[in-house]
Design an enzyme around this catalytic site. Structure first.
Site, PDB file in Angstrom:
ATOM      1  N   PHE B 116       0.844  -1.181   0.000  1.00  0.00           N
ATOM      2  CA  PHE B 116       0.000   0.000   0.000  1.00  0.00           C
ATOM      3  C   PHE B 116       0.882   1.234   0.000  1.00  0.00           C
ATOM      4  CE2 PHE B 116      -4.390   1.318   0.597  1.00  0.00           C
ATOM      5  CZ  PHE B 116      -5.063   0.178   0.206  1.00  0.00           C
ATOM      6  N   GLN B 236      -7.438  15.238   3.363  1.00  0.00           N
ATOM      7  CA  GLN B 236      -6.815  14.441   2.308  1.00  0.00           C
ATOM      8  C   GLN B 236      -7.684  14.251   1.068  1.00  0.00           C
ATOM      9  OE1 GLN B 236      -6.186   9.934   2.810  1.00  0.00           O
ATOM     10  NE2 GLN B 236      -4.120  10.741   2.688  1.00  0.00           N
ATOM     11  N   HIS B 238      -7.862  11.817  -2.005  1.00  0.00           N
ATOM     12  CA  HIS B 238      -7.356  10.531  -2.484  1.00  0.00           C
ATOM     13  C   HIS B 238      -7.176  10.647  -3.996  1.00  0.00           C
ATOM     14  CE1 HIS B 238      -7.147   6.305  -3.465  1.00  0.00           C
ATOM     15  NE2 HIS B 238      -7.131   5.991  -2.198  1.00  0.00           N
ATOM     16  N   LEU B 248     -14.557   5.868  -4.636  1.00  0.00           N
ATOM     17  CA  LEU B 248     -13.151   5.529  -4.491  1.00  0.00           C
ATOM     18  C   LEU B 248     -12.766   4.265  -5.249  1.00  0.00           C
ATOM     19  CD1 LEU B 248     -10.794   6.658  -2.742  1.00  0.00           C
ATOM     20  CD2 LEU B 248     -11.092   4.591  -1.391  1.00  0.00           C
ATOM     21  N   GLU B 251      -6.430   2.358  -3.321  1.00  0.00           N
ATOM     22  CA  GLU B 251      -5.002   2.253  -3.564  1.00  0.00           C
ATOM     23  C   GLU B 251      -4.567   0.799  -3.706  1.00  0.00           C
ATOM     24  OE1 GLU B 251      -3.265   5.348  -1.176  1.00  0.00           O
ATOM     25  OE2 GLU B 251      -1.827   3.850  -0.513  1.00  0.00           O
ATOM     26  N   ARG B 282      -0.482   9.669  -0.651  1.00  0.00           N
ATOM     27  CA  ARG B 282      -1.632  10.182  -1.390  1.00  0.00           C
ATOM     28  C   ARG B 282      -1.537  11.668  -1.727  1.00  0.00           C
ATOM     29  NH1 ARG B 282      -6.197   6.955   2.039  1.00  0.00           N
ATOM     30  NH2 ARG B 282      -5.738   4.955   1.060  1.00  0.00           N
ATOM     31  N   HIS B 348     -11.471  12.881   0.708  1.00  0.00           N
ATOM     32  CA  HIS B 348     -11.510  11.534   1.255  1.00  0.00           C
ATOM     33  C   HIS B 348     -11.441  11.432   2.769  1.00  0.00           C
ATOM     34  CE1 HIS B 348     -10.991   7.240   1.139  1.00  0.00           C
ATOM     35  NE2 HIS B 348      -9.817   7.302   1.732  1.00  0.00           N
ATOM     36  N   ARG B 390      -2.574  11.145   5.885  1.00  0.00           N
ATOM     37  CA  ARG B 390      -2.705   9.769   6.364  1.00  0.00           C
ATOM     38  C   ARG B 390      -2.245   8.779   5.308  1.00  0.00           C
ATOM     39  NH1 ARG B 390      -6.471   5.729   5.617  1.00  0.00           N
ATOM     40  NH2 ARG B 390      -8.156   6.999   4.781  1.00  0.00           N
TER      41      ARG B 390
HETATM   42  C1  LIG Z   1     -14.407   4.686   0.143  1.00  0.00           C
HETATM   43  C2  LIG Z   1     -13.488   4.649   1.306  1.00  0.00           C
HETATM   44  C3  LIG Z   1     -12.518   3.663   1.394  1.00  0.00           C
HETATM   45  C4  LIG Z   1     -11.657   3.610   2.483  1.00  0.00           C
HETATM   46  N1  LIG Z   1     -10.725   2.612   2.536  1.00  0.00           N
HETATM   47  C5  LIG Z   1      -9.911   2.540   3.617  1.00  0.00           C
HETATM   48  C6  LIG Z   1      -8.958   1.484   3.734  1.00  0.00           C
HETATM   49  O1  LIG Z   1      -8.856   0.612   2.878  1.00  0.00           O
HETATM   50  N2  LIG Z   1      -8.172   1.450   4.823  1.00  0.00           N
HETATM   51  C7  LIG Z   1      -8.269   2.384   5.802  1.00  0.00           C
HETATM   52  O2  LIG Z   1      -7.533   2.280   6.771  1.00  0.00           O
HETATM   53  N3  LIG Z   1      -9.167   3.384   5.719  1.00  0.00           N
HETATM   54  C8  LIG Z   1      -9.992   3.492   4.658  1.00  0.00           C
HETATM   55  N4  LIG Z   1     -10.904   4.516   4.585  1.00  0.00           N
HETATM   56  C9  LIG Z   1     -11.082   5.412   5.715  1.00  0.00           C
HETATM   57  C10 LIG Z   1     -11.905   4.750   6.800  1.00  0.00           C
HETATM   58  O3  LIG Z   1     -12.790   3.848   6.243  1.00  0.00           O
HETATM   59  C11 LIG Z   1     -12.718   5.751   7.613  1.00  0.00           C
HETATM   60  O4  LIG Z   1     -11.912   6.785   8.023  1.00  0.00           O
HETATM   61  C12 LIG Z   1     -13.268   5.060   8.839  1.00  0.00           C
HETATM   62  O5  LIG Z   1     -14.010   3.937   8.480  1.00  0.00           O
HETATM   63  C13 LIG Z   1     -14.100   5.964   9.710  1.00  0.00           C
HETATM   64  O6  LIG Z   1     -14.654   5.176  10.758  1.00  0.00           O
HETATM   65  P1  LIG Z   1     -15.385   5.814  11.990  1.00  0.00           P
HETATM   66  O7  LIG Z   1     -15.752   4.694  12.898  1.00  0.00           O
HETATM   67  O8  LIG Z   1     -14.572   6.908  12.533  1.00  0.00           O
HETATM   68  O9  LIG Z   1     -16.675   6.485  11.365  1.00  0.00           O
HETATM   69  P2  LIG Z   1     -17.836   5.909  10.421  1.00  0.00           P
HETATM   70  O10 LIG Z   1     -17.618   4.513  10.021  1.00  0.00           O
HETATM   71  O11 LIG Z   1     -18.054   6.932   9.379  1.00  0.00           O
HETATM   72  O12 LIG Z   1     -19.060   5.874  11.387  1.00  0.00           O
HETATM   73  C14 LIG Z   1     -19.673   7.035  11.867  1.00  0.00           C
HETATM   74  C15 LIG Z   1     -20.815   6.619  12.737  1.00  0.00           C
HETATM   75  O13 LIG Z   1     -21.319   7.743  13.396  1.00  0.00           O
HETATM   76  C16 LIG Z   1     -22.705   7.816  13.252  1.00  0.00           C
HETATM   77  N5  LIG Z   1     -23.058   9.226  13.302  1.00  0.00           N
HETATM   78  C17 LIG Z   1     -22.555  10.247  12.578  1.00  0.00           C
HETATM   79  N6  LIG Z   1     -23.126  11.405  12.927  1.00  0.00           N
HETATM   80  C18 LIG Z   1     -24.012  11.112  13.911  1.00  0.00           C
HETATM   81  C19 LIG Z   1     -24.917  11.869  14.683  1.00  0.00           C
HETATM   82  N7  LIG Z   1     -25.063  13.186  14.527  1.00  0.00           N
HETATM   83  N8  LIG Z   1     -25.678  11.238  15.591  1.00  0.00           N
HETATM   84  C20 LIG Z   1     -25.586   9.889  15.758  1.00  0.00           C
HETATM   85  N9  LIG Z   1     -24.744   9.132  15.055  1.00  0.00           N
HETATM   86  C21 LIG Z   1     -23.967   9.732  14.145  1.00  0.00           C
HETATM   87  C22 LIG Z   1     -23.010   7.130  11.951  1.00  0.00           C
HETATM   88  O14 LIG Z   1     -24.313   6.629  11.959  1.00  0.00           O
HETATM   89  C23 LIG Z   1     -21.979   6.018  11.976  1.00  0.00           C
HETATM   90  O15 LIG Z   1     -22.473   4.922  12.698  1.00  0.00           O
HETATM   91  C24 LIG Z   1     -11.755   4.581   3.486  1.00  0.00           C
HETATM   92  C25 LIG Z   1     -12.708   5.577   3.399  1.00  0.00           C
HETATM   93  C26 LIG Z   1     -13.552   5.625   2.305  1.00  0.00           C
HETATM   94  C27 LIG Z   1     -14.506   6.765   2.203  1.00  0.00           C
END
Ligand SMILES: Cc1cc2nc3c(=O)[nH]c(=O)nc-3n(C[C@H](O)[C@H](O)[C@H](O)COP(=O)(O)OP(=O)(O)OC[C@H]3O[C@@H](n4cnc5c(N)ncnc54)[C@H](O)[C@@H]3O)c2cc1C
Ligand code: SF4
Ligand code: FES
Lengths: 242, 592
Positions: B116, B236, B238, B248, B251, B282, B348, B390
C-alpha cells in the site's frame, strides 16, 4: 471511454405514504431532468432537494455497499444507488419493499428484519483458547464461505420472497445467508446450534426455491444455493456433504 | 422530556464506536446512538485493508511502520501516538481475526498481506506487504464482524437517533441530546462518559468518496460547545476517485500493480517519485495528477487521468479487486479488463478533528488539559497519528487501536472513580430550539411569511449545499493560496448567514430526513469554517495542505498543531497552536 450521457426527462412514479396526512398510501408522479449516468438515487435526491422535500427514503454510501436504499423499482427489489437512468427507461415506478411495515414513503421498519438476523446467532462461536496469533485457515477453507460474507443486510432478498410475504414469522433468506456464513467457516463451532434453529417450523423448510432472492441480491450472492446448502447440511447432519 | 441514563454513551456505530463498545459491554451499562443502522456506517465502504506489521509475507517491523506513518504525515504526527498505533495494530488485527474476520489467507493459512502507498521496509528502502485485507471489502468485513460481536454481547443500540448537542456541566461532559428520526422526539442521554465516534466530513466537497452521512456532526457539535478542532486544514484528497462521481478506487489497485497514465500514455508517477512510483503517499500522487492536468496532459485535455489495471489480467482483478472494478463498470460503463478507468482526486479523509490524548480523552487546549468524561475516536478525532497526510490502511488501524484504548480507559480508569455530573438546566433546550425553529420556518416561510406546506418564500437547502461543495472544491482543494482561502472564508460567513434563513419543505415529525439534512448542512459549514481558517493561517506547504504561495514546508514556524476555537464572530475562529510530539524521528525532507 466513459459512456456518453445525455440529458432527458424521466417520469418517476412513487408510491407514497404520509402518515401525518393520510392513512392511505397514494401514487405521486414527478418529472425530473436526468442524465443517463445518473443513479436512481441521484434522481430521488433531485426530486427531494429541488421539488419536494417531503419525499422520504434512506441512503448513505451511494455506491451499493451500505445497504440503506433497497426499494422496489419497476417491480423488483433493487438498490437505488446501483441503478442508472440508462438502464431504467423513461418511466420508473418506485415503491417500498413488500413484506416490511412502512414508516413513511420508501422507509420501511427494519427492526423485525434485524431481530430475525439475531436469531441465528450471527457471530463466530468458538470457545477454544485463542492462539497468540491468527487462527489458521487455508485459502480453500476461506473460499468455502466467501459468497455469504458479502451480505450488506439490505433486505432485498427477504423483501422479494413470497414465503416471507405469506408468513411474517419466517426467518427469511437474509438470515439464512448469514447463518451459512458461519456454518461453513472452518473456525466456527456453532454450526449444530444454528442448524437446530433453522430446522424448526420457521426455518429453512419454508423456502420454496423460488429464486426471487438470488435475483434481488445486489451483491450477487447466490442466495438460493446458500439456502440449499444449509438444507442439505441439516438433512445429512454435516457440513461436509453440502 | 425523554430521559435515559447509562454509564457510557457512544455516539457512532462505525469501526471506532463499536470497538469502544466492545471493551465496555461486559460490565457497564452502555448505549450506542447512531443516526444510521450500524451496518450502514461508512467504515463498511473501506476497501483496501488494515495495516499491521505482522510480517506474514516478508520481514516487517512495527518501527518501520511507525517511521512510515511519521514521514507520510510530513512530520506533523505525534510520535508517541504513532508508536502506540503501529505496535498495538498487531494485536488488534489478531483480535479481529479471533472474532471471525474473514481475511484473505496465504498458502500456509495466515492472514494475507499486500502493498500500500507509503508503507516501506527498513525506513524507506522499498515497498513492503503490510496491509491485511479481505478482497477489496476490508471495511465491510470489519464493520460486519464488529456488529456481529455487538449482537453477541447484547449491546443496546439507539438506531436512527441523531445527536444534536453535547452536554457539559461544571467542566465535565455529562450527556448528549439526540433526535429520534422515527417520531421526531428529542431525547436526553445522561452519562458518566461519552465517546464521540461520528466519522468524517467529506460531504463538504463536491467530489468525494464519502457517504452522504459523512457530515462532520461530531466535530460541529463539539466545536459549538467550545471544544477546539485540531489541524482541520489537513484534509486528504485521495488520488483515484471515479471521474465526476468521486467513488473511491482503492489504492489496493496500485498496491497490486495498477498504473496511472496521462494523455501521452506515460506512467508519470515514475518521473516524480522514482522509488515508490504510484505508491508514493496520497497527497503527493494527488498533486502529481493535478500537475499533469495543469500541464495539459489530462486525458483529452480534461481534468482526469487514467488508472489502468488491464495488464494485471482477469484472474487477479477478479480475485483481488472485484468490487472496485465493478464500480467502474457500473457507474462509468468502463470495462477495466480492457479499458483504462478515468479518475480524479476525490475528497476523502480528515486527518484533523477533535483533539485527544493517547487514551482517547478529549483535550481542550495547548496544554492538553483533559475534559473529563469526554472521549473521541476514529475519523472524528485527531490523536494525531496521521499528521498532515494519512497513509492508506492507517485509518482502520486508528479505529481499532484508539477505539479500543478509549473503551479500555473508560472501563479501567474513569468509571471506577467517576460519578454522574448533574445535567445542566433544561438540557435539551438548544436541540429543541434548533428543531422547532427549523420546523416553524417550514410552516411560516423563512422570514415569518406565511406559506402552505413548504410552498412559501425563502431559499431551500439545495442551492446552499451546492454552493458550499463547489466553493470548497474550488478554493480548499488539492492546491490552495491566499486569495482563494480568503474568498472562501467570506463564503463561509455568507453560507452561515443563509443557513439561518433556510426554509424546509417538510414539516412532519415522522422520519423527517429533510430536517436531518439541513442540520447536517449546518454542521458541514461549521467544519468548513475551521478548515479554511486553519488553512489560511498556515503559510507553508505540508502534506495535504499545499499552498502555491508558500510551496515549502516551514518547520521553524509551522511544525505545530492548529487548534481552532469557535467564537461569537462568524468566520473568525480563534487560532492557537500546540507543539508536535517528537520522540525519535527528526523532521526531514520527504522523498519517495
Ligand atoms: C471509500 C473509502 C474507502 C476507504 N478505505 C480505507 C482502507 O482501505 N483502509 C483504511 O484504513 N481506511 C480506509 N478509509 C477510511 C476509513 O474507512 C474511515 O476513516 C473510517 O471507516 C471511519 O470510521 P469511523 O468509525 O470513525 O466512522 P464511520 O464509520 O463513518 O461511522 C460514523 C458513525 O457515526 C454515526 N453518526 C454520525 N453522525 C451522527 C450523529 N449526529 N448522531 C448519531 N450518530 C452519528 C453514523 O451513523 C456512523 O455509525 C476509506 C474511506 C472511504 C470513504
Ligand atoms: S443476501 Fe443479498 S439481498 Fe439479502 S440482505 Fe444480504 S446483500 Fe441484501
Ligand atoms: S446508499 Fe448505500 S447501498 Fe445504496
Amino acid at each position: 471511454m466513459p459512456a456518453e450521457t445525455s440529458t432527458r426527462v424521466v417520469q418517476v412514479k412513487v408510491k407514497r405514504y404520509q402518515p401525518d396526512q393520510s392513512a392511505k398510501p397514494f401514487w405521486q408522479e414527478y418529472r425530473v431532468e436526468a442524465e443517463g449516468n445518473d443513479r436512481l438515487l441521484d434522481v430521488l435526491n433531485k426530486i427531494k432537494w429541488e421539488q419536494d422535500g417531503t419525499l422520504t427514503y434512506r441512503r448513505s454510501c451511494a455506491h451499493g455497499v451500505c445497504g440503506s436504499d433497497a426499494m422496489r423499482v419497476n417491480g423488483r427489489n433493487r438498490l437505488a444507488c446501483k441503478l442508472l437512468v440508462n438502464d431504467l427507461g423513461a418511466r420508473i415506478s418506485v415503491e417500498p419493499m413488500l413484506g416490511f411495515p412502512v414508516i413513511r414513503d420508501l422507509v420501511v421498519d427494519m427492526d423485525p428484519f434485524f431481530a430475525k438476523y439475531e436469531k441465528i446467532k450471527p457471530y463466530l462461536i468458538n470457545d477454544e483458547p485463542e492462539p497468540r496469533t491468527e487462527r489458521q485457515q487455508s485459502p480453500e477453507q476461506r473460499e468455502r464461505y466467501d459468497e455469504t460474507t458479502k451480505c450488506i443486510l439490505c433486505g432485498a432478498c427477504t423483501g422479494s420472497c413470497p414465503s416471507v410475504w405469506a408468513n411474517a414469522e419466517w426467518v427469511g433468506p437474509a438470515s439464512i445467508v448469514n447463518a451459512h456464513r458461519f456454518i461453513f467457516d472452518s473456525r466456527d463451532r456453532g454450526g449444530a446450534e444454528r442448524l437446530q434453529i433453522l430446522s424448526d417450523r420457521t426455518g429453512v423448510w419454508r423456502c420454496r426455491t423460488i429464486f426471487n432472492c438470488s435475483e434481488a441480491c445486489p451483491r450477487g450472492i447466490p442466495v438460493t444455493d446458500a439456502i440449499e446448502e444449509v438444507k442439505r447440511a441439516i438433512m445429512y447432519g454435516t457440513t461436509d456433504i453440502a | 422530556m425523554n430521559y435515559h441514563k447509562f454509564d457510557v454513551v457512544i455516539v457512532g456505530a462505525g469501526g471506532a464506536g463499536l470497538m469502544s463498545a466492545m471493551q465496555l459491554a461486559h460490565n457497564s451499562s452502555i448505549a450506542v446512538i447512531s443516526k444510521l443502522y450500524p451496518t450502514r456506517s461508512h467504515t463498511g465502504a473501506a476497501q483496501g485493508g488494515v495495516a499491521a506489521a505482522l510480517g506474514n509475507q516478508e520481514e516487517d517491523n512495527w518501527k518501520w511502520h511507525m517511521f512510515d506513518t511519521v514521514k507520510g504525515g510530513d512530520y506533523l504526527v505525534d510520535q508517541d501516538a504513532a508508536a502506540i498505533l503501529t505496535r498495538e495494530a498487531i494485536d488488534a488485527v489478531y483480535e479481529l481475526e479471533h472474532w471471525g474476520l474473514p481475511f484473505n489467507r496465504t498458502e500456509d493459512g495466515k492472514i494475507d498481506q499486500r502493498r500500500f502507498g507509503g508503507h516501506s521496509r527498513n525506513f524507506g528502502e522499498g515497498p513492503v506487504r503490510r496491509s491485511c485485507y479481505a478482497a477489496d471489502r476490508t471495511g465491510h468485513m470489519i464493520l460486519q464482524t464488529m456488529y456481529q460481536q455487538s449482537v453477541k454481547n447484547q449491546v443496546r443500540f439507539f438506531n436512527e437517533y441523531m445527536m444534536l448537542d453535547l452536554l457539559i456541566n461544571d467542566g465535565q461532559a455529562c450527556g448528549v441530546v439526540a433526535l429520534c428520526l422515527r417520531d421526531g422526539s428529542i431525547h436526553t442521554f445522561h452519562a458518566k462518559a461519552i465517546v464521540l465516534a461520528t466519522g468524517g466530513y467529506g460531504r463538504a466537497w463536491r467530489i468525494t468518496s464519502n457517504a452522504l452521512a459523512c457530515t462532520g456532526d461530531g466535530m460541529a457539535v463539539a466545536y459549538r460547545r467550545g471544544i477546539p478542532l485540531e489541524d482541520m486544514e489537513m484534509y486528504q484528497f485521495h488520488p483515484t476517485g471515479l471521474y465526476k462521481v468521486g467513488i473511491l478506487l482503492s489504492e489496493a489497485a496500485r498496491g497490486e500493480g495498477a498504473y496511472l497514465l496521462n494523455s501521452e500514455g506515460e506512467r508519470f508517477c515514475v518521473r516524480y517519485a522514482p522509488t515508490m512510483e504510484e505508491l508514493a503517499p496520497r497527497d503527493m500522487v494527488s498533486r502529481f495528477i493535478y500537475d499533469e492536468i495543469a500541464a495539459g496532459r489530462g486525458i483529452d485535455g480534461k481534468d482526469y487521468v487514467y488508472l489502468s489495471v488491464a495488464h494485471l489480467g482477469k484472474e487477479k482483478i477478479d480475485a483481488k479487486l472485484p468490487d472496485i472494478t465493478d464500480f467502474a463498470r457500473n457507474y462509468l460503463g468502463v470495462e477495466p479488463y480492457y479499458e483504462p478507468v478515468p479518475i480524479q482526486p476525490t475528497a476523502h479523509y480528515a486527518m484533523g478533528g477533535i483533539p485527544t490524548d493517547i487514551e482517547g480523552r478529549v483535550v481542550v487546549d495547548e496544554h492538553n488539559t483533559v475534559l473529563p468524561g469526554l472521549y473521541a475516536a476514529g475519523e472524528v478525532a485527531c490523536v494525531s497519528v496521521h499528521g498532515a497526510n494519512r497513509l492508506g490502511t492507517n485509518s482502520l488501524v486508528d479505529l481499532i487501536v484508539f477505539g479500543r484504548r478509549a473503551g479500555k480507559h473508560i472501563a479501567a480508569k474513569w468509571l471506577p472513580e467517576a460519578d454522574f455530573a448533574p445535567l445542566p438546566n433544561a438540557p435539551d433546550a438548544f436541540a429543541t430550539e434548533m428543531v422547532e425553529s427549523l420546523l416553524a420556518r417550514g410552516k411560516n416561510g423563512a422570514n415569518g411569511k406565511n406559506s402552505q406546506n413548504g410552498k412559501g418564500t425563502g431559499e431551500t437547502q439545495e442551492a446552499l449545499r451546492a454552493d458550499l461543495r463547489d466553493s470548497m472544491m474550488e478554493n480548499v482543494g488539492v492546491v490552495r493560496d491566499e486569495q482563494r482561502l480568503t474568498a472562501q472564508l467570506a463564503r463561509v460567513v455568507e453560507l452561515k448567514q443563509r443557513w439561518r434563513n433556510l426554509r424546509l419543505m417538510d414539516t412532519s415529525r415522522t422520519f423527517n430526513t429533510e430536517l436531518m439534512e439541513v442540520v447536517e448542512l449546518g454542521n458541514l459549514i461549521e467544519c468548513a469554517e475551521a478548515t479554511v481558517a486553519g488553512a489560511l493561517a498556515r503559510k507553508e506547504s505540508r502534506g495535504a495542505h499545499y499552498r502555491t504561495d508558500y510551496p515549502k514546508r516551514d518547520d521553524v514556524n509551522f511544525l505545530k498543531h492548529t487548534l481552532a476555537y469557535r467564537t461569537e464572530h462568524v468566520g473568525e475562529p480563534e487560532l492557537r497552536y500546540k507543539p508536535v510530539v517528537i520522540t525519535e524521528f527528526e523532521p526531514k525532507e520527504r522523498k519517495y
